[in-house]
Design a protein around this motif. Structure first.
Motif, PDB file in Angstrom:
ATOM      1  N   TYR A 185       0.841  -1.208   0.000  1.00 14.73           N
ATOM      2  CA  TYR A 185       0.000   0.000   0.000  1.00 14.73           C
ATOM      3  C   TYR A 185       0.874   1.255   0.000  1.00 14.73           C
ATOM      4  O   TYR A 185       0.675   2.171  -0.816  1.00 14.73           O
ATOM      5  N   TYR A 186       1.840   1.312   0.920  1.00 14.18           N
ATOM      6  CA  TYR A 186       2.712   2.490   0.991  1.00 14.18           C
ATOM      7  C   TYR A 186       3.587   2.610  -0.257  1.00 14.18           C
ATOM      8  O   TYR A 186       3.868   3.725  -0.720  1.00 14.18           O
ATOM      9  N   ALA A 187       4.004   1.466  -0.800  1.00 11.37           N
ATOM     10  CA  ALA A 187       4.797   1.484  -2.033  1.00 11.37           C
ATOM     11  C   ALA A 187       3.973   2.040  -3.195  1.00 11.37           C
ATOM     12  O   ALA A 187       4.487   2.763  -4.047  1.00 11.37           O
ATOM     13  N   SER A 188       2.682   1.699  -3.233  1.00 11.94           N
ATOM     14  CA  SER A 188       1.807   2.213  -4.295  1.00 11.94           C
ATOM     15  C   SER A 188       1.649   3.727  -4.180  1.00 11.94           C
ATOM     16  O   SER A 188       1.580   4.440  -5.187  1.00 11.94           O
ATOM     17  N   LEU A 189       1.598   4.236  -2.936  1.00 13.32           N
ATOM     18  CA  LEU A 189       1.536   5.684  -2.743  1.00 13.32           C
ATOM     19  C   LEU A 189       2.815   6.347  -3.255  1.00 13.32           C
ATOM     20  O   LEU A 189       2.773   7.409  -3.888  1.00 13.32           O
ATOM     21  N   LEU A 190       3.937   5.694  -2.965  1.00 15.10           N
ATOM     22  CA  LEU A 190       5.224   6.224  -3.410  1.00 15.10           C
ATOM     23  C   LEU A 190       5.307   6.258  -4.932  1.00 15.10           C
ATOM     24  O   LEU A 190       5.703   7.261  -5.526  1.00 15.10           O
ATOM     25  N   LEU A 191       4.915   5.164  -5.572  1.00 18.88           N
ATOM     26  CA  LEU A 191       4.959   5.100  -7.037  1.00 18.88           C
ATOM     27  C   LEU A 191       3.961   6.057  -7.658  1.00 18.88           C
ATOM     28  O   LEU A 191       4.234   6.682  -8.682  1.00 18.88           O
ATOM     29  N   GLY A 192       2.788   6.192  -7.034  1.00 17.98           N
ATOM     30  CA  GLY A 192       1.787   7.105  -7.550  1.00 17.98           C
ATOM     31  C   GLY A 192       2.246   8.553  -7.417  1.00 17.98           C
ATOM     32  O   GLY A 192       2.024   9.375  -8.307  1.00 17.98           O
TER      33      GLY A 192
END
Length: 221
Positions: free
Chosen positions: A209-216
């Motif tokens: 989830y946090y990685a997706s925020l970072l990539l987004g």
């Protein structure tokens, strides 16, 4: 995230229910959790580890820093299959320590870093989310720290499974449990292990989830 929270609650409830059920069935050998632990340590030629009682329910653990097998009140004096299983499992960790089991050494080496990481990680992640439109650096640091805690969770799994395997093999070989008691002991340890499995998967889900925020955040115009 909600799914893993519900799964964790379900597993925790099942573990406590199983432990309560099996704790009410007396061990035919009549041995207490303390006696089982002391026997397993002696059979593995471990003479520098003490077996002590600790407060709480299912608070059992092996402490490598002071070499103590800490058994909860419901295990230390109890003479049941559940108590024998838990006591032998914690001694399994003592055997791992004495024989320099590689995964335990790896896990123990990570503990100092994890103690610092757990103290600041949530704050760094929060700052990273609040500053995501300005800079990705805090969030990237937070994700890296979370990845470390997730790795720790997964490294814990083989350590726990191996301790249970050692416990069950020893109890059978030593004649501590009957066939029926073995089944109860194995079931108890299975559900205890499930708490670690759910925790590891929950940690992985949070990391993604946090990685997706970072990539987004990295795809800003």
């Amino acid at each position: 995230m909600i799914l893993f929270m519900l799964a964790s609650m379900a597993v925790s409830w099942t573990l406590k229910s199983k432990f309560k059920k099996y704790s009410e069935i007396g061990l035919r050998s009549g041995l207490s959790g303390r006696e089982v632990a002391e026997m397993m340590l002696a059979d593995n030629n471990i003479t520098d580890v003490r077996v002590i009682s600790t407060e709480g329910m299912l608070t059992d653990h092996y402490d490598p820093t002071n070499k103590t097998v800490n058994l909860s009140e419901g295990v230390y004096a109890s003479r049941s299959a559940a108590a024998a299983a838990v006591a032998a499992h914690e001694c399994g960790h003592a055997v791992q320590h004495a024989t320099a089991y590689s995964m335990l050494k790896f896990r123990s080496a990570m503990v100092p870093a994890l103690s610092v990481t757990s103290r600041y990680m949530q704050w760094i992640l929060l700052i990273g989310i609040l500053m995501i439109q300005t800079t990705l650096i805090p969030l990237a640091v937070g994700v890296a720290l979370f990845a470390l805690t997730t790795l720790f969770s997964f490294i814990t799994l083989p350590v726990e499974f191996d301790a249970s395997r050692r416990a069950l093999v020893w109890m059978d070989t030593r004649g501590i449990v009957t066939t029926q008691e073995h089944a109860m002991a194995k079931d108890s340890l299975k559900w205890a292990a499930m708490t670690y499995v759910v925790a590891a998967l929950g940690s992985l889900a949070s990391l993604l989830y946090y990685a997706s925020l970072l990539l987004g955040g990295g795809r800003r115009d």
